[in-house]
Design an enzyme around this catalytic site. Structure first.
Site, short mmCIF file in Angstrom:
data_model
loop_
_atom_site.label_atom_id
_atom_site.label_comp_id
_atom_site.label_asym_id
_atom_site.label_seq_id
_atom_site.Cartn_x
_atom_site.Cartn_y
_atom_site.Cartn_z
N THR A 149 0.84 -1.05 0.01
CA THR A 149 0.03 -0.10 0.14
C THR A 149 0.85 1.29 0.18
OG1 THR A 149 -0.28 0.08 2.20
CG2 THR A 149 -1.92 -1.11 1.33
N GLY A 150 0.40 2.36 -0.56
CA GLY A 150 1.10 3.59 -0.22
C GLY A 150 2.15 3.84 -1.57
N ILE B 210 8.91 5.73 -0.25
CA ILE B 210 9.17 4.57 0.32
C ILE B 210 8.59 3.25 -0.05
CG2 ILE B 210 9.55 3.13 2.28
CD1 ILE B 210 9.98 5.56 4.14
N GLY B 211 7.29 3.37 -0.48
CA GLY B 211 6.51 2.24 -0.93
C GLY B 211 7.14 1.75 -2.35
N SER C 74 6.17 5.08 12.84
CA SER C 74 6.91 6.17 13.20
C SER C 74 6.77 6.62 14.48
CB SER C 74 6.30 7.50 12.23
OG SER C 74 6.81 8.79 12.72
N TYR D 251 -1.00 11.63 13.55
CA TYR D 251 -0.01 10.83 12.71
C TYR D 251 0.63 9.86 13.61
CZ TYR D 251 3.75 9.13 9.99
OH TYR D 251 4.62 8.18 9.11
#
Length: 268
Positions: A23-24, A31-32, A170, A179
């Site tokens: 995903t992403g 990064i994905g 994170s 987040y």
């Protein structure tokens, strides 16, 4: 939810490569995308998701044609691909994503890599209820539903540990409350999967990539982070991808239920 057209597999032939769902993967420098490239080079077929409206809201904007370009790059590495645009605030999206991946690539998903994120800076005093709920819907609820869908569908030969779940997290919370809080929930969900899905032959781990500059850092922040990293540089998508590749490999099967920092020793 929309898909990027790729050649469909023959219905009478099983896939010769295992399938990873990532995903992403909406930006070529993200990064994905780095993880997708590494797994494709290691022999995986790749289904990946992206969501253009999120990029449109962010300061970096939409990278036109990114999904098609990434899919083409993966195909050149030998991978069959399925690019799926999906809104992860929709609770029904995870099941549709798995349906699409299985239909397009002709087999079940073996590795699930969660690298999507809702990430809009705000702190304790200025976070809105709407933003808080959206962060948890994408980073926590969607991740749980994707893991649940994976667990409901995954089948492994008895006594083997071939299934893989890797989630990116994170530890940033100051000035980025929704987040960081929603990523903390993601950690707990993923680590629970290491135990609750063990009977299926699935391992589940969390990776914290640390500071990786994918176009969102200011010059001052970049310089500050470099000073706080013993190796004297920032992380790259490739750094994260190498660890994810290992965790998804047969050699990585003994690592399970861990939160791993891949951050060059960056000061917390």
């Amino acid at each position: 939810m929309t898909t990027t057209a790729q050649p469909a597999p023959s219905s009478d032939t099983a896939p010769s490569r295992p399938i990873a769902l990532i995903t992403g993967v909406g930006r070529s420098i993200g990064i994905g995308a780095g993880i997708a490239r590494r797994l494709a080079a290691s022999g995986w077929d790749i289904a990946f998701t992206y969501w253009t409206p999120y990029d449109r809201r962010m300061e970096w904007g939409v990278e036109a044609g990114a999904a098609e370009a990434i899919a083409k790059e993966l195909a050149e590495a030998g991978a069959r691909t399925a690019a799926i645009e999906a809104d992860l605030t929709d609770p029904d999206a995870p099941a549709r994503i798995f349906d699409e991946a299985e239909q397009r690539l002709g087999g079940p998903v073996t590795a699930l890599v969660l690298s999507h994120a809702e990430s809009v800076d705000s702190g304790l005093l200025d976070t809105t209820v709407e933003a808080f709920d959206r962060h948890f819907a994408v980073n926590s609820r969607a991740s749980w539903l994707l893991i649940r869908e994976y667990g409901l569908r995954f089948r492994s030969a008895p006594g083997t540990a071939t299934g893989r779940i890797v989630a990116l997290t994170s530890d940033h919370t100051v000035g980025n409350l929704p987040y960081g809080a929603s990523k903390g929930a993601l950690d707990r969900i993923t680590l629970a999967a290491a135990h609750e899905l063990a009977h299926l032959g699935v391992t589940a781990n969390v990776v914290n990539p640390g500071p990786v500059d994918t176009g969102w850092m200011t010059d001052d922040l970049r310089e500050s982070l470099v000073r706080g990293t013993p190796l004297g540089r920032l992380g790259t998508p490739r750094d994260t991808a190498h660890l994810v590749d290992f965790l998804c490999s047969p050699e990585g099967q003994w690592i399970n239920g861990q939160l791993l920092k891949s951050n060059g020793g960056a000061a917390g």
